[in-house]
Design a protein around this motif. Sequence first.
Motif, mmCIF file in Angstrom:
data_model
loop_
_atom_site.group_PDB
_atom_site.id
_atom_site.type_symbol
_atom_site.label_atom_id
_atom_site.label_comp_id
_atom_site.label_asym_id
_atom_site.label_seq_id
_atom_site.Cartn_x
_atom_site.Cartn_y
_atom_site.Cartn_z
ATOM 1 N N PRO A 133 0.689 -1.181 -0.063
ATOM 2 C CA PRO A 133 0.026 0.126 0.084
ATOM 3 C C PRO A 133 0.933 1.165 0.159
ATOM 4 N N SER A 134 0.322 2.297 -0.854
ATOM 5 C CA SER A 134 1.254 3.403 -0.867
ATOM 6 C C SER A 134 1.231 4.237 0.565
ATOM 7 N N ALA A 135 2.240 5.153 0.637
ATOM 8 C CA ALA A 135 2.344 5.861 1.851
ATOM 9 C C ALA A 135 1.244 7.020 1.752
ATOM 10 N N PRO A 136 1.008 7.583 3.117
ATOM 11 C CA PRO A 136 -0.070 8.419 3.148
ATOM 12 C C PRO A 136 0.446 9.784 2.178
ATOM 13 N N HIS A 137 -0.647 10.446 1.621
ATOM 14 C CA HIS A 137 -0.165 11.578 1.125
ATOM 15 C C HIS A 137 -0.131 12.851 2.079
ATOM 16 N N PRO A 138 1.032 13.488 1.900
ATOM 17 C CA PRO A 138 1.258 14.448 3.047
ATOM 18 C C PRO A 138 0.323 15.734 3.096
ATOM 19 N N TYR A 139 -0.465 15.951 1.676
ATOM 20 C CA TYR A 139 -1.450 17.148 1.617
ATOM 21 C C TYR A 139 -2.851 16.677 1.484
ATOM 22 N N ASP A 140 -3.283 15.322 0.954
ATOM 23 C CA ASP A 140 -4.552 15.023 0.688
ATOM 24 C C ASP A 140 -4.726 13.620 1.022
ATOM 25 N N ASP A 141 -5.653 13.576 1.880
ATOM 26 C CA ASP A 141 -6.093 12.289 2.689
ATOM 27 C C ASP A 141 -6.760 11.173 1.555
ATOM 28 N N GLU A 142 -7.131 11.784 0.475
ATOM 29 C CA GLU A 142 -7.704 11.112 -0.529
ATOM 30 C C GLU A 142 -6.859 10.655 -1.731
ATOM 31 N N ALA A 143 -5.535 11.110 -1.702
ATOM 32 C CA ALA A 143 -4.531 10.946 -2.948
ATOM 33 C C ALA A 143 -3.551 9.945 -2.072
ATOM 34 N N PRO A 144 -3.221 9.132 -3.106
ATOM 35 C CA PRO A 144 -2.032 7.953 -2.892
ATOM 36 C C PRO A 144 -0.703 8.998 -2.718
ATOM 37 N N GLY A 145 -0.047 8.462 -1.778
ATOM 38 C CA GLY A 145 1.366 8.974 -1.474
ATOM 39 C C GLY A 145 2.390 8.302 -2.302
ATOM 40 N N ALA A 146 3.712 8.221 -1.706
ATOM 41 C CA ALA A 146 4.872 7.486 -2.291
ATOM 42 C C ALA A 146 4.711 5.882 -2.564
ATOM 43 N N ALA A 147 4.865 5.583 -3.807
ATOM 44 C CA ALA A 147 4.746 4.119 -4.050
ATOM 45 C C ALA A 147 5.726 3.175 -3.156
ATOM 46 N N ARG A 148 5.153 2.107 -2.605
ATOM 47 C CA ARG A 148 5.855 1.262 -1.743
ATOM 48 C C ARG A 148 5.996 -0.098 -2.141
ATOM 49 N N ILE A 149 7.210 -0.865 -1.602
ATOM 50 C CA ILE A 149 7.005 -2.262 -2.087
ATOM 51 C C ILE A 149 7.564 -2.810 -0.912
ATOM 52 N N ALA A 150 7.101 -4.248 -0.994
ATOM 53 C CA ALA A 150 7.651 -4.918 0.358
ATOM 54 C C ALA A 150 8.677 -5.910 -0.285
ATOM 55 N N VAL A 151 9.938 -5.962 0.433
ATOM 56 C CA VAL A 151 11.019 -6.664 -0.283
ATOM 57 C C VAL A 151 11.388 -7.597 0.989
ATOM 58 N N THR A 152 11.583 -8.770 0.535
ATOM 59 C CA THR A 152 12.188 -10.043 1.473
ATOM 60 C C THR A 152 13.416 -10.459 0.940
ATOM 61 N N LEU A 153 14.435 -10.554 1.807
ATOM 62 C CA LEU A 153 15.569 -11.143 1.491
ATOM 63 C C LEU A 153 15.427 -12.652 1.966
ATOM 64 N N THR A 154 15.473 -13.477 1.012
ATOM 65 C CA THR A 154 15.057 -15.167 1.322
ATOM 66 C C THR A 154 16.531 -15.834 1.417
ATOM 67 N N ARG A 155 17.531 -15.487 0.801
ATOM 68 C CA ARG A 155 18.923 -16.134 0.895
ATOM 69 C C ARG A 155 20.084 -14.972 0.571
ATOM 70 N N SER A 156 21.092 -15.129 1.237
ATOM 71 C CA SER A 156 22.150 -14.235 0.958
ATOM 72 C C SER A 156 23.482 -14.832 1.555
ATOM 73 N N ARG A 157 24.607 -14.387 0.989
ATOM 74 C CA ARG A 157 25.996 -14.863 1.462
ATOM 75 C C ARG A 157 26.264 -14.110 2.830
ATOM 76 N N GLY A 158 26.214 -14.475 3.850
ATOM 77 C CA GLY A 158 26.492 -13.825 5.073
ATOM 78 C C GLY A 158 25.559 -12.741 5.944
ATOM 79 N N GLU A 159 24.409 -12.664 5.396
ATOM 80 C CA GLU A 159 23.671 -11.785 5.573
ATOM 81 C C GLU A 159 22.048 -12.489 5.960
ATOM 82 N N PRO A 160 21.423 -12.158 7.327
ATOM 83 C CA PRO A 160 20.287 -12.949 7.803
ATOM 84 C C PRO A 160 18.980 -12.459 6.941
ATOM 85 N N PRO A 161 18.136 -13.532 6.797
ATOM 86 C CA PRO A 161 16.957 -12.942 6.040
ATOM 87 C C PRO A 161 16.293 -11.728 6.595
#
Length: 225
Positions: A162-190
């Motif tokens: 879901p997009s961020a709240p718009h700073p000036y208009d409750d009815e308008a979408p704010g900044a676009a958002r994405i959900a990011v999941t790290l499922t595997r990495s070399r030396g970093e936890p998920p």
Amino acid sequence: MVPLSTLSEPCANPALAPRAARLGLEEAWGEGAPGRVAATLFGLTRAAEGDERPVVMAASSVWLREQGGWFRDGLKIAGLPDNRLLFIETPRDTQTLWALEECLKSDAIAGAVAAADAISLLASRRLDMVARQAGATCLLLRTQPAKDISAARRRWSIAPAPSAPHPYDDEAPGAARIAVTLTRSRGEPPGDWILEWDDEAHRFRLAAGLADHGLVPDGRSVVAA
């Protein structure tokens, strides 16, 4: 040329890692068309940020026919001029990977976002090696969650949020958002992060309002930057 010894150092927030920490091969998966769009933008910004060389977008004719072509107008959100995007279409995945490797060997590109349903361990090792040697970031889009063995340094699952709240208009979408999941990495936890788009910087940042308490909306913990 970036010293290879610096490329495997863990980062506090791999989703927002500095360029030197994300060179090489990564993989990402997003469910359905919305997920693929989010994963494509995530990969494109990782490949382009901090480097003025062109970025390659590569896929086979089969993949483009089944999954849908690149939405070029939508890619403009990344702030890249047309002369920085190079589109490659090949008959098959194997040729896509070959073309990608040759582009990276040329040392002429900042990175790439390429689509492939399958890649061998040997091919992934070659792509990772040539990408690191070229100082480039290469993100491979998968149409299903990857379960095969790969030399990719990180594997991601990306989804629209879901997009961020718009700073000036409750009815308008704010900044676009994405959900990011790290499922595997070399030396970093998920980990899980909610990132939002910064229109001025043309890059993702940790979502405003979530950085302080370190939680994504459903309550899962976040590895804070």
